[in-house]
Write an enzyme that holds these catalytic residues in place. Structure first.
Site, PDB file in Angstrom:
ATOM      1  N   CYS A  36       0.777  -1.195   0.000  1.00 56.23           N
ATOM      2  CA  CYS A  36       0.000   0.000   0.000  1.00 56.23           C
ATOM      3  C   CYS A  36       0.838   1.289   0.000  1.00 56.23           C
ATOM      4  O   CYS A  36       0.641   2.124  -0.843  1.00 56.23           O
ATOM      5  CB  CYS A  36      -0.854  -0.050   1.232  1.00 56.23           C
TER       6      CYS A  36
ATOM      7  N   ARG B 298      -3.906   4.946   4.687  1.00 60.72           N
ATOM      8  CA  ARG B 298      -4.291   4.198   3.495  1.00 60.72           C
ATOM      9  C   ARG B 298      -4.649   2.747   3.831  1.00 60.72           C
ATOM     10  O   ARG B 298      -5.132   2.030   2.980  1.00 60.72           O
ATOM     11  CB  ARG B 298      -3.150   4.248   2.484  1.00 60.72           C
TER      12      ARG B 298
ATOM     13  N   TRP C 187      -0.557  -4.037   2.382  1.00 58.70           N
ATOM     14  CA  TRP C 187      -1.952  -4.468   2.492  1.00 58.70           C
ATOM     15  C   TRP C 187      -1.997  -5.763   1.700  1.00 58.70           C
ATOM     16  O   TRP C 187      -1.803  -5.763   0.478  1.00 58.70           O
ATOM     17  CB  TRP C 187      -2.865  -3.397   1.887  1.00 58.70           C
TER      18      TRP C 187
ATOM     19  N   ASN D 206       4.425  -1.876  -4.681  1.00 62.70           N
ATOM     20  CA  ASN D 206       2.960  -1.756  -4.675  1.00 62.70           C
ATOM     21  C   ASN D 206       2.464  -2.274  -6.008  1.00 62.70           C
ATOM     22  O   ASN D 206       3.095  -2.019  -7.032  1.00 62.70           O
ATOM     23  CB  ASN D 206       2.535  -0.289  -4.554  1.00 62.70           C
ATOM     24  N   GLY D 207       1.325  -2.945  -6.009  1.00 66.00           N
ATOM     25  CA  GLY D 207       0.778  -3.446  -7.268  1.00 66.00           C
ATOM     26  C   GLY D 207       0.747  -4.961  -7.264  1.00 66.00           C
ATOM     27  O   GLY D 207       0.903  -5.600  -6.223  1.00 66.00           O
TER      28      GLY D 207
ATOM     29  N   GLU E 266     -25.337   4.922  -0.245  1.00 66.86           N
ATOM     30  CA  GLU E 266     -24.127   5.495   0.346  1.00 66.86           C
ATOM     31  C   GLU E 266     -24.158   5.362   1.876  1.00 66.86           C
ATOM     32  O   GLU E 266     -23.150   5.033   2.499  1.00 66.86           O
ATOM     33  CB  GLU E 266     -23.990   6.959  -0.099  1.00 66.86           C
TER      34      GLU E 266
ATOM     35  N   LYS F 127     -21.404   3.321   4.159  1.00 64.29           N
ATOM     36  CA  LYS F 127     -20.661   3.932   5.269  1.00 64.29           C
ATOM     37  C   LYS F 127     -20.808   3.094   6.526  1.00 64.29           C
ATOM     38  O   LYS F 127     -19.852   2.832   7.223  1.00 64.29           O
ATOM     39  CB  LYS F 127     -21.213   5.318   5.540  1.00 64.29           C
TER      40      LYS F 127
ATOM     41  N   GLU G 249     -18.908  -0.333   6.295  1.00 64.98           N
ATOM     42  CA  GLU G 249     -17.441  -0.330   6.242  1.00 64.98           C
ATOM     43  C   GLU G 249     -16.783   0.100   7.545  1.00 64.98           C
ATOM     44  O   GLU G 249     -15.688  -0.354   7.846  1.00 64.98           O
ATOM     45  CB  GLU G 249     -16.904   0.471   5.047  1.00 64.98           C
TER      46      GLU G 249
ATOM     47  N   HIS H  21     -40.686  -6.966  -3.257  1.00 64.46           N
ATOM     48  CA  HIS H  21     -40.180  -7.983  -4.182  1.00 64.46           C
ATOM     49  C   HIS H  21     -39.136  -8.878  -3.526  1.00 64.46           C
ATOM     50  O   HIS H  21     -38.399  -9.569  -4.207  1.00 64.46           O
ATOM     51  CB  HIS H  21     -39.622  -7.304  -5.441  1.00 64.46           C
TER      52      HIS H  21
ATOM     53  N   LYS I  92      -7.286   2.819   1.673  1.00 65.54           N
ATOM     54  CA  LYS I  92      -7.872   4.069   1.191  1.00 65.54           C
ATOM     55  C   LYS I  92      -7.866   4.139  -0.326  1.00 65.54           C
ATOM     56  O   LYS I  92      -8.828   4.564  -0.940  1.00 65.54           O
ATOM     57  CB  LYS I  92      -7.109   5.260   1.783  1.00 65.54           C
TER      58      LYS I  92
HETATM   59  C1  F6R Z   1     -16.032   4.133   0.725  1.00 57.97           C
HETATM   60  C2  F6R Z   1     -14.848   4.417  -0.054  1.00 57.97           C
HETATM   61  C3  F6R Z   1     -14.602   3.633  -1.279  1.00 57.97           C
HETATM   62  C4  F6R Z   1     -14.089   4.536  -2.400  1.00 57.97           C
HETATM   63  C5  F6R Z   1     -13.681   3.697  -3.607  1.00 57.97           C
HETATM   64  C6  F6R Z   1     -13.238   4.551  -4.781  1.00 57.97           C
HETATM   65  O1  F6R Z   1     -16.125   4.981   1.817  1.00 57.97           O
HETATM   66  O2  F6R Z   1     -14.084   5.265   0.287  1.00 57.97           O
HETATM   67  O3  F6R Z   1     -15.735   2.941  -1.672  1.00 57.97           O
HETATM   68  O4  F6R Z   1     -15.080   5.447  -2.733  1.00 57.97           O
HETATM   69  O5  F6R Z   1     -12.638   2.853  -3.250  1.00 57.97           O
HETATM   70  O6  F6R Z   1     -12.148   5.332  -4.443  1.00 57.97           O
HETATM   71  P1  F6R Z   1     -11.701   6.564  -5.321  1.00 57.97           P
HETATM   72  O7  F6R Z   1     -12.780   7.580  -5.220  1.00 57.97           O
HETATM   73  O8  F6R Z   1     -10.426   7.014  -4.734  1.00 57.97           O
HETATM   74  O9  F6R Z   1     -11.562   6.069  -6.724  1.00 57.97           O
END
Ligand code: F6R
Length: 608
Positions: free
Chosen positions: A2, A27, A75, A99-100, A483, A487, A490, A506, A603
């Site tokens: 990460c 992150r 990560w 990373n990757g 959304e 939230k 997660e 349904h 992140k």
């Molecule tokens: C949820 C969250 C993730 C990001 C997703 C996309 O709270 O943060 O679902 O929205 O990983 O990330 P970005 O916007 O950086 O492409």
């Protein structure tokens, strides 16, 4: 993935590596490690499963004053979180952080059978491949790295050092960000510019397919085909203050509370209230190009997808003859989707680095479709690769759960829709109510946050012990419910799913019992009565219902109701989302969880 950091200079490398990794902690990661070399090339490698604080404990017994080193937070992708799988990986003279994902690592591993691999990672295989070309220092390190990368399939941001040359670091990138910080008598490396703040504001962002040889006083960049690249030094715009908690216990609460200001930044210079118009310069589309748009594809993951879906409901209300398709990037990249020529794609990403979103961007560009970024991170890969774009300018979002970015992404996309509508000649009296509400939104957000912070905190206490939640809404409140559910799940680990009210009968209605609570968004408007009936249906089955509404009339005997008093009508779901954000935050807090770094999540998702 990460986080990657690196240092070469006159100061203590361990100090920078640890402080840099701390900056990247947000992150998400599960293990960490650093290696430094002394002037003779003798390495000190310290790795640990767990957090940087654990790494610091181990380092206390391994203090060195070395001037060069690399570090990593991992990560887990290949192999469990463990000290052995943590980076840096050592193979022969080589130390590597990565990373990757190296997709062909199994094939490469077979060909490298002379090596005794210790970890389960793809990254160790890359280190061995580099070592096999390095031949104990017979060739320059950069040449060995380039030869190895030419055989590699996948994505990488890497930093490599060799015990044979304790004066240089070689870095390279393909699909995973790397920034080089140019200091005085020192050069720093990070996967995210925030790790460099306080050391230098001068940064070089490496592009895909580039490799750089770095010493304390020089940065030499080439492509993998050995063509020289002239380094462009850019100013890092983020300030140190923007990445600190500023008196809040958590970044998440800070970022929720920041929304009046962060949205103001999104709107700055872009709303002309007097004329009932918006002006977005960034997309770079002429009036005639805007008029021709018949189809919008909105691409994103997670919260960015939800923001796109919310915006699509609005855009359809005022942009005539424009169809809007909102797609999940990880799915869309492999679909054989036909995109009509008169389309524009909005590529939505807070970080600007999400691997799936980036892959879609590249696929869509290949089809000759104009791409517009709705991005937060300035200078990020997506921001650089789109044809035009609108930065949302919300500042660094540190908490893993995205909040302020959602609000600004949704509003920025609604504004893009308004821009199309204006160009198509939609009458101002249709557009003005939206423009007016957008301009008032930052103030209204402030009022809602001030009024409901404490009540929602108390509310969350009562629901923290549930295992399941159902979020409900319809029309613009449906993406908002999605959304809200994202939230809650997660950060509080409560199993939360969102349904459109109309879908209840349904199937999902069967779930309603004492193990579940329902979080229903009921805005005023055309569908208000229908939503109220749906709430009644849930109540009749013994549901534990919380309602968020802006209607004064709402009087059903639900367990809890939050009534938002505001003259915002069209955009009311954006205000309701604030309640859902606070509710998720306080529920996680009440459960004693790590709100800013929820388990298993990162992140910025730079791998598929
Ligand atoms: C949820 C969250 C993730 C990001 C997703 C996309 O709270 O943060 O679902 O929205 O990983 O990330 P970005 O916007 O950086 O492409």
């Amino acid at each position: 993935m990460c986080g990657i950091v690196g240092y070469v200079g006159d100061k203590n490398a361990q100090d920078f590596l640890v402080s840099g990794l701390k900056r990247l902690e947000y992150r998400g990661y599960d293990s960490a490690g650093i290696v430094t070399l002394d002037a003779s090339g003798k390495p000190t490698l310290v790795k640990t499963k767990g957090k940087i604080i654990d790494l610091e404990e181990k380092l206390a017994q391994n203090k060195r004053d070395d001037k060069i080193g690399i570090g990593h937070t991992r990560w887990a992708t290949h192999g469990e979180p463990s000290e052995t799988n943590a980076h840096p990986h050592q193979v022969g003279d080589i130390f590597l952080v990565h990373n990757g994902i190296i997709e062909n690592y199994k094939e490469l591993k077979k060909a490298l059978s002379k090596y005794d691999f210790k970890s389960e990672t793809d990254s160790e295989v890359l280190a061995a491949l580099i070592d096999s070309f390095y031949e104990g220092g017979k060739y320059p390190l950069v040449n060995a790295v380039v030869q190895a990368l030419k055989l590699t399939k996948g994505t990488y941001g890497i930093a490599v050092i060799s015990t044979k040359n304790p004066e240089e670091v070689v870095v390279a990138r393909a699909g995973s960000p790397l920034v080089i910080g140019v200091g005085h008598g020192e050069t720093l490396i990070a996967s995210d510019a925030s790790a460099l703040l306080g050391h230098t504001k001068q940064a070089i962002y490496l592009n895909d397919g580039e490799v750089a040889t770095i010493t304390k006083n020089s940065v030499e960049i080439k492509t993998l085909n050995a063509e020289p690249v002239s380094a462009k030094v850019e100013e890092i715009e983020t300030s140190l203050a923007a990445i600190q908690k500023d008196g809040y216990d958590h970044f998440l609460l800070k970022e929720i509370m920041e929304q009046p200001e962060s949205l103001k930044e999104t709107l700055r210079g872009r709303v002309k209230i007097k004329d009932g118009m918006v002006m977005l310069g960034g997309p770079g589309l002429s009036e005639s190009e805007l008029r021709k748009i018949k189809h919008l594809v909105i691409v994103g993951c997670g919260t960015a997808y939800n923001a796109g879906l919310l915006a699509s409901y609005y855009i359809e209300q005022f942009a005539p003859e424009v169809t809007v398709e909102v797609v999940i990037a990880s799915e869309y990249r492999y679909r054989q989707a036909y995109i009509p020529k008169d389309s524009v794609a909005l590529i939505v990403s807070q970080s600007g680095e999400t691997a799936d979103t980036l892959a879609c961007l590249r696929e869509i560009k290949k089809q000759g479709i104009k791409t517009i970024g709705i991005v937060n991170a300035i200078g990020s890969t997506i921001a650089r690769e789109v044809d035009g774009g609108t930065y949302v300018h919300v500042g660094p979002e540190i908490s893993v759960a995205s909040t302020k970015a959602f609000t600004s992404q949704a509003v920025a996309m609604i504004m893009f829709g308004l821009t199309i509508a204006q160009a198509k000649g939609v009458r101002t009296n249709i557009l003005r109510p939206f423009v007016n509400e957008i301009s008032k939104l930052p103030e209204k957000i402030r009022e809602v946050l001030d009024e409901f912070n404490e009540p929602v905190k108390k509310l969350a206490e009562n629901y923290k012990d549930y295992d399941h939640a159902i979020y409900l809404g319809r029309d613009t409140a449906y993406p908002t419910a999605m959304e809200g559910a994202l939230k809650l799940k997660e950060i509080s680990y409560i199993d939360a799913n969102a349904y459109a009210f109309g879908e209840l009968k349904h199937g999902p209605l069967a779930l309603v019992d004492d193990r579940f609570f329902e979080f229903a968004l009921v805005p005023e408007g055309e569908l208000y009565d229908k939503a109220v009936s749906n709430v009644q249906e849930v109540l009749a089955r013994g549901g534990h219902v919380i309602v968020v509404t802006n209607s004064k009339e709402f009087d059903l005997p639900v367990e809890n109701v939050i009534k938002i008093k505001s003259d915002i009508e069209l955009l009311a779901p954006i205000l309701m989302n604030l309640i859902a954000q606070l509710f998720a935050y306080y529920t996680a807090l009440a459960k004693g969880l790590d709100v800013d770094q929820p388990r298993n999540l990162a992140k910025s998702v730079t791998v598929e």
